[in-house]
Structures are given as structure tokens and as C-alpha cells.
Scaffold this active site. Structure first.
Site, PDB file in Angstrom:
ATOM      1  CB  VAL A 171      57.672  42.851  48.067  1.00 60.67           C
ATOM      2  CG1 VAL A 171      56.795  43.547  48.282  1.00 60.67           C
ATOM      3  CG2 VAL A 171      57.149  41.813  48.308  1.00 60.67           C
ATOM      4  CB  CYS A 172      53.118  40.943  44.356  1.00 58.45           C
ATOM      5  SG  CYS A 172      53.897  39.120  43.240  1.00 58.45           S
ATOM      6  NE  ARG A 173      49.564  34.399  48.653  1.00 58.57           N
ATOM      7  CZ  ARG A 173      49.371  33.123  48.171  1.00 58.57           C
ATOM      8  NH1 ARG A 173      50.447  32.878  46.931  1.00 58.57           N
ATOM      9  NH2 ARG A 173      49.382  32.200  49.202  1.00 58.57           N
TER      10      ARG A 173
END
Length: 118
Positions: free
Chosen positions: A69-71
Site C-alpha cells: 500500500v501507498c497513498r
């Protein structure tokens, strides 16, 4: 939900609720690849942090699925490709932490206080 190895390997993306289920069942580890300031502002309580900019994926061992996950999902998609190239089973969390928060899933910061996605 039971996930066979072939299904896990075929996954490219999961939505936040699927990710939460995989992590909650012990079938996956949530790997947050955002930068330190983003992580400090808010992250999923069960996530492990490894910033993509400094990522050395060679120390990641095991055969558990990595939900990355990232932004918003772009950097994590890149990390998934690198992890898969290194022989790991990984998938992207579609929509990133923004989608996680929109789904009403918890976001915490240091000390377990409520956090925010930046």
C-alpha cells in the site's frame, strides 16, 4: 475465506476490505511503502513500514502474501512488480491508503492515536 497459493499468486490488486480480510486471517502482511512523514501522519494499525525510496526487499523472507500500500496505489504497484521480480507473492491495495480510509478502516499514528492520510 480461504486463499490457495495459485489464487494468491494470480492476484494483482485487492480492495481495502479484501486486504483487511487477508491480513486479519493471517494470510497476508500489509506492507506500507510510503515515505516516513506519510507513515507518521497515519497508517493501518497492522501495517509494516518500508519506504519505497529506501526499499531493500532482499530481507523480506517467507511465503506470505504481501499486500502493498501507498497513498493512492501507484508507488505500491511499482513495489509489487519489484517484489514479484524478486520471487515474492505480492499484490497492490487498489486506491491505497486513501481508499482504506474512505472504506472506514482504521488509520492510526504513533502511539495508536487517530491518524490521517497525507
Amino acid at each position: 475465506m480461504t486463499w490457495g497459493v495459485a489464487v494468491l499468486d494470480a492476484l494483482r490488486e485487492v480492495d481495502p476490505l479484501e486486504a483487511r480480510g487477508l491480513v486479519g486471517s493471517g494470510a497476508a502482511v500489509l506492507l506500507d511503502v510510503r515515505e516516513d512523514d506519510e507513515w507518521a501522519a497515519g497508517h493501518a494499525p497492522e501495517a509494516v513500514h518500508l519506504a519505497l525510496s529506501a526499499a531493500d526487499f532482499t530481507w523480506l523472507t517467507g511465503d506470505q502474501l504481501l499486500v502493498v500500500v501507498c497513498r493512492s496505489g501507484r508507488r505500491s504497484a511499482s513495489a509489487v512488480e519489484r517484489l514479484r521480480a524478486a520471487g515474492r507473492t505480492a499484490c497492490n491495495l487498489r486506491g491505497g491508503m486513501q481508499a482504506w480510509a474512505r472504506a472506514g478502516l482504521p488509520v492510526t499514528c504513533t502511539g495508536g492515536r487517530p491518524g490521517t492520510v497525507i
